[in-house]
Design an enzyme around this catalytic site. Structure first.
Site, PDB file in Angstrom:
ATOM      1  N   LYS A  31       2.224  -3.377   7.288  1.00 58.02           N
ATOM      2  CA  LYS A  31       2.436  -3.572   5.838  1.00 58.02           C
ATOM      3  C   LYS A  31       3.886  -3.243   5.478  1.00 58.02           C
ATOM      4  CE  LYS A  31      -0.259  -4.478   3.098  1.00 58.02           C
ATOM      5  NZ  LYS A  31      -0.734  -5.807   2.592  1.00 58.02           N
ATOM      6  N   TYR A  35      -1.508  -0.380  11.219  1.00 58.22           N
ATOM      7  CA  TYR A  35      -1.765  -1.056   9.932  1.00 58.22           C
ATOM      8  C   TYR A  35      -0.611  -0.816   8.960  1.00 58.22           C
ATOM      9  CZ  TYR A  35      -3.278  -1.389   5.074  1.00 58.22           C
ATOM     10  OH  TYR A  35      -3.313  -1.659   3.724  1.00 58.22           O
ATOM     11  N   THR A  92       0.821  -1.208   0.000  1.00 60.84           N
ATOM     12  CA  THR A  92       0.000   0.000   0.000  1.00 60.84           C
ATOM     13  C   THR A  92       0.857   1.260   0.000  1.00 60.84           C
ATOM     14  OG1 THR A  92      -1.507   1.277   1.415  1.00 60.84           O
ATOM     15  CG2 THR A  92      -0.127  -0.309   2.534  1.00 60.84           C
ATOM     16  N   ASP A  93       0.282   2.341  -0.518  1.00 58.01           N
ATOM     17  CA  ASP A  93       0.988   3.632  -0.478  1.00 58.01           C
ATOM     18  C   ASP A  93       1.166   4.132   0.959  1.00 58.01           C
ATOM     19  OD1 ASP A  93      -1.663   4.326   0.056  1.00 58.01           O
ATOM     20  OD2 ASP A  93      -1.787   5.895  -1.471  1.00 58.01           O
ATOM     21  N   GLU A  94       0.380   3.564   1.895  1.00 58.01           N
ATOM     22  CA  GLU A  94       0.446   4.044   3.282  1.00 58.01           C
ATOM     23  C   GLU A  94       1.797   3.772   3.929  1.00 58.01           C
ATOM     24  OE1 GLU A  94      -2.832   3.537   5.877  1.00 58.01           O
ATOM     25  OE2 GLU A  94      -4.310   3.798   4.297  1.00 58.01           O
TER      26      GLU A  94
HETATM   27  P1  NAD Z   1     -10.146  -6.673   2.763  1.00 56.40           P
HETATM   28  O1  NAD Z   1     -10.069  -6.394   4.216  1.00 56.40           O
HETATM   29  O2  NAD Z   1     -11.386  -6.309   2.004  1.00 56.40           O
HETATM   30  O3  NAD Z   1      -9.886  -8.228   2.477  1.00 56.40           O
HETATM   31  C1  NAD Z   1      -8.895  -8.941   3.138  1.00 56.40           C
HETATM   32  C2  NAD Z   1      -9.165 -10.430   2.908  1.00 56.40           C
HETATM   33  O4  NAD Z   1      -8.089 -11.161   3.530  1.00 56.40           O
HETATM   34  C3  NAD Z   1     -10.456 -10.931   3.524  1.00 56.40           C
HETATM   35  O5  NAD Z   1     -11.134 -11.770   2.617  1.00 56.40           O
HETATM   36  C4  NAD Z   1     -10.006 -11.721   4.741  1.00 56.40           C
HETATM   37  O6  NAD Z   1     -10.890 -12.772   5.097  1.00 56.40           O
HETATM   38  C5  NAD Z   1      -8.663 -12.238   4.284  1.00 56.40           C
HETATM   39  N1  NAD Z   1      -7.758 -12.532   5.398  1.00 56.40           N
HETATM   40  C6  NAD Z   1      -7.461 -11.720   6.454  1.00 56.40           C
HETATM   41  N2  NAD Z   1      -6.612 -12.349   7.280  1.00 56.40           N
HETATM   42  C7  NAD Z   1      -6.338 -13.560   6.727  1.00 56.40           C
HETATM   43  C8  NAD Z   1      -5.499 -14.647   7.112  1.00 56.40           C
HETATM   44  N3  NAD Z   1      -4.789 -14.617   8.238  1.00 56.40           N
HETATM   45  N4  NAD Z   1      -5.467 -15.727   6.304  1.00 56.40           N
HETATM   46  C9  NAD Z   1      -6.205 -15.794   5.168  1.00 56.40           C
HETATM   47  N5  NAD Z   1      -7.018 -14.785   4.768  1.00 56.40           N
HETATM   48  C10 NAD Z   1      -7.072 -13.675   5.529  1.00 56.40           C
HETATM   49  O7  NAD Z   1      -8.872  -5.954   2.135  1.00 56.40           O
HETATM   50  P2  NAD Z   1      -8.696  -5.218   0.724  1.00 56.40           P
HETATM   51  O8  NAD Z   1      -9.120  -3.813   0.858  1.00 56.40           O
HETATM   52  O9  NAD Z   1      -9.242  -6.068  -0.337  1.00 56.40           O
HETATM   53  O10 NAD Z   1      -7.100  -5.205   0.641  1.00 56.40           O
HETATM   54  C11 NAD Z   1      -6.406  -6.316   0.065  1.00 56.40           C
HETATM   55  C12 NAD Z   1      -4.925  -6.032   0.099  1.00 56.40           C
HETATM   56  O11 NAD Z   1      -4.636  -4.833  -0.627  1.00 56.40           O
HETATM   57  C13 NAD Z   1      -4.371  -5.791   1.508  1.00 56.40           C
HETATM   58  O12 NAD Z   1      -3.119  -6.401   1.586  1.00 56.40           O
HETATM   59  C14 NAD Z   1      -4.257  -4.273   1.617  1.00 56.40           C
HETATM   60  O13 NAD Z   1      -3.212  -3.929   2.484  1.00 56.40           O
HETATM   61  C15 NAD Z   1      -3.931  -3.911   0.184  1.00 56.40           C
HETATM   62  N6  NAD Z   1      -4.363  -2.571  -0.275  1.00 56.40           N
HETATM   63  C16 NAD Z   1      -5.654  -2.154  -0.106  1.00 56.40           C
HETATM   64  C17 NAD Z   1      -6.048  -0.919  -0.633  1.00 56.40           C
HETATM   65  C18 NAD Z   1      -7.462  -0.418  -0.492  1.00 56.40           C
HETATM   66  O14 NAD Z   1      -7.757   0.720  -0.875  1.00 56.40           O
HETATM   67  N7  NAD Z   1      -8.409  -1.208   0.009  1.00 56.40           N
HETATM   68  C19 NAD Z   1      -5.126  -0.119  -1.319  1.00 56.40           C
HETATM   69  C20 NAD Z   1      -3.812  -0.578  -1.463  1.00 56.40           C
HETATM   70  C21 NAD Z   1      -3.450  -1.819  -0.950  1.00 56.40           C
HETATM   71  O1  DAU Z   2      -4.113   4.141   0.668  1.00 59.40           O
HETATM   72  C1  DAU Z   2      -4.390   2.780   0.620  1.00 59.40           C
HETATM   73  C2  DAU Z   2      -5.172   2.374   1.849  1.00 59.40           C
HETATM   74  O2  DAU Z   2      -6.490   2.887   1.684  1.00 59.40           O
HETATM   75  C3  DAU Z   2      -5.197   0.871   2.069  1.00 59.40           C
HETATM   76  O3  DAU Z   2      -3.890   0.430   2.335  1.00 59.40           O
HETATM   77  C4  DAU Z   2      -6.118   0.505   3.240  1.00 59.40           C
HETATM   78  O4  DAU Z   2      -6.214  -0.894   3.361  1.00 59.40           O
HETATM   79  C5  DAU Z   2      -7.488   1.080   2.956  1.00 59.40           C
HETATM   80  O5  DAU Z   2      -8.358   0.816   4.041  1.00 59.40           O
HETATM   81  C6  DAU Z   2      -7.407   2.591   2.716  1.00 59.40           C
HETATM   82  O6  DAU Z   2      -7.019   3.281   3.927  1.00 59.40           O
HETATM   83  P1  DAU Z   2      -7.683   4.684   4.354  1.00 59.40           P
HETATM   84  O7  DAU Z   2      -7.507   4.842   5.798  1.00 59.40           O
HETATM   85  O8  DAU Z   2      -7.246   5.776   3.453  1.00 59.40           O
HETATM   86  O9  DAU Z   2      -9.242   4.354   3.958  1.00 59.40           O
HETATM   87  P2  DAU Z   2     -10.603   4.619   4.751  1.00 59.40           P
HETATM   88  O10 DAU Z   2     -11.696   4.289   3.790  1.00 59.40           O
HETATM   89  O11 DAU Z   2     -10.633   4.004   6.087  1.00 59.40           O
HETATM   90  O12 DAU Z   2     -10.582   6.205   4.945  1.00 59.40           O
HETATM   91  C7  DAU Z   2     -10.438   7.085   3.853  1.00 59.40           C
HETATM   92  C8  DAU Z   2     -10.410   8.490   4.416  1.00 59.40           C
HETATM   93  O13 DAU Z   2     -11.699   8.808   4.937  1.00 59.40           O
HETATM   94  C9  DAU Z   2      -9.448   8.683   5.572  1.00 59.40           C
HETATM   95  O14 DAU Z   2      -8.884   9.982   5.502  1.00 59.40           O
HETATM   96  C10 DAU Z   2     -10.327   8.572   6.821  1.00 59.40           C
HETATM   97  C11 DAU Z   2     -11.652   9.128   6.330  1.00 59.40           C
HETATM   98  N1  DAU Z   2     -12.858   8.561   6.966  1.00 59.40           N
HETATM   99  C12 DAU Z   2     -12.990   7.215   6.982  1.00 59.40           C
HETATM  100  C13 DAU Z   2     -14.096   6.627   7.551  1.00 59.40           C
HETATM  101  C14 DAU Z   2     -14.244   5.124   7.582  1.00 59.40           C
HETATM  102  C15 DAU Z   2     -13.839   9.391   7.475  1.00 59.40           C
HETATM  103  O15 DAU Z   2     -13.726  10.637   7.419  1.00 59.40           O
HETATM  104  N2  DAU Z   2     -14.943   8.819   8.031  1.00 59.40           N
HETATM  105  C16 DAU Z   2     -15.123   7.468   8.110  1.00 59.40           C
HETATM  106  O16 DAU Z   2     -16.141   7.014   8.661  1.00 59.40           O
END
Ligand code: NAD
Ligand code: DAU
Length: 341
Positions: free
Chosen positions: A159, A155, A127-129
């Protein structure tokens, strides 16, 4: 050519989109999904995939070394793509431990088994985080692959820890891995604890829309299919040992996203409720995707204006999917996080 790909975390948001993307694009590939179905994993998301003879699902924890070894020995994957993770920043602030277990230990377990079995290729979805955040008043700054790791939350630290282990395995053991660091994704099957689906669902129910702090935090949004496309390119053409940043230059303040959703749903801005800020809240993320664009020819296909429209339509036409989720464990979690705010 036929290939077998193991996709961990394939019952979650991005992993499931990747499963569908790959089954659709490569009809001669076998996709094996490994997921232990945490609160974020939902087997009903994979209902259509389960009808496909090229798809197989295994309920398994990536920390379970014996189970992983047994499955990987049998399946003999050509590629392993690791999406499995605890992914929500707010949950990592409430309880960091599981983040260390899954995101760091789980990654290491997968790499150990891959190493033992000589799996030819491993991809870590990061992730970019991991880069921390950028100031709002420096729009000229972007994260590149050489930006130092500077994680802010448990988190992102977990990562980052996994990324460092992957790179260490590449150097020490010549482990054949790549890493992608993508910005915020949005689209179908996004779990309703994250900003965009939460706001859509609350607005539909005329419930308050909880915006953290001043709402000016900026995220760089990418339609999930464009992330899947990037990973597809990396696992086929990316250079071993390399990190690729993925993002579509689409920075938006949270408050503007929330207002846009309200407008599209024809709901009043009076639903917006400013709540206590997230602890350590990152101010701005912004990815420079030059490397993946110039080396692998990646460019996003979906503009935000179209992607958000498609996403809202998807939530409107898949109420059964998210209603099932919010009626379960998610509700206890919701009142714990937002109760009293
Ligand atoms: P998500 O939380 O929607 O899904 C995670 C999945 O992993 C779930 O199906 C969960 O059951 C499974 N899981 C969790 N722990 C596990 C374990 N111990 N063994 C097997 N399965 C397990 O997450 P997402 O948003 O789809 O993110 C997927 C990946 O992409 C993550 O690695 C996250 O860090 C990365 N990522 C997410 C975003 C975003 O915007 N959501 C952006 C950049 C990177
Ligand atoms: O940048 C990539 C990341 O994006 C991934 O690595 C993470 O897995 C994914 O969850 C996401 O992280 P963020 O923290 O950016 O996403 P989230 O949707 O939780 O929040 C987006 C922004 O909105 C953040 O600035 C917090 C804000 N927020 C979030 C929630 C849930 C609110 O203001 N209110 C809310 O209720």
């Amino acid at each position: 050519m036929e290939k077998t790909i193991i996709v961990t975390g394939g019952a979650g948001f991005i992993g499931s989109n990747f499963v569908y993307y790959m089954l659709n694009k490569y009809p001669n590939y076998k996709i094996v999904c490994v997921d232990c179905l945490t609160y974020a994993g939902n087997l009903s998301t994979l209902k259509k995939a389960l009808e496909n003879p090229n798809f197989r699902f295994e309920k398994l924890n990536i920390c379970d070394k014996e189970g992983i070894r047994k499955l990987f020995s049998e399946v003999k994957p050509d590629i392993v793509v690791n999406f499995a993770a605890e992914s929500h920043v707010d949950r990592s602030i409430e309880g960091p431990e599981i983040f260390v277990d899954t995101n760091i230990k789980g990654t290491q377990t997968l790499m150990e088994v891959c190493r033992e079995l000589n799996v030819p290729r491993y991809h870590q979805v990061s992730t970019d985080e991991v880069y921390g955040d950028l100031p709002l008043d420096r729009p000229d700054l972007f994260f590149t692959e050489t930006t130092p790791i500077h994680a802010s939350s448990p988190y992102s630290a977990s990562k980052a820890g996994a990324d460092l282990l992957v790179l260490a395995y590449c150097r020490t053991f010549k482990f054949p891995a790549t890493i992608s660091r993508c910005s915020n994704n949005y689209g179908p099957y996004h779990f309703p604890e994250k900003l965009i689906p939460l706001m859509i669902i609350n607005a539909l129910a005329d419930k308050p829309l909880p915006v953290y702090g001043d709402g000016l935090n900026v995220r760089d949004w990418l339609y999930v299919e464009d992330h899947c496309k990037a990973i597809d390119l990396i696992i086929h053409n990316g250079k071993i040992g390399e990190v690729y940043n993925v993002g579509g230059h689409n920075e938006m303040a949270n408050i503007d996203i929330v207002k846009l959703i309200l407008k599209k749903l024809d709901k009043p801005e009076s639903l917006i409720t400013f709540v206590e800020d997230r602890k350590g809240h990152d101010r701005r993320y912004a990815i420079d995707p030059t490397k993946i664009s110039s080396e692998l020819g990646w460019l996003p296909d979906t503009k935000f204006a179209d992607g958000i429209e498609k996403t809202i339509d998807w939530y409107l036409s898949h109420k059964d999917w998210w209603e099932e989720i919010i009626s379960g464990e998610y509700q206890n979690y919701y009142s714990k996080m937002y109760g009293g705010k």
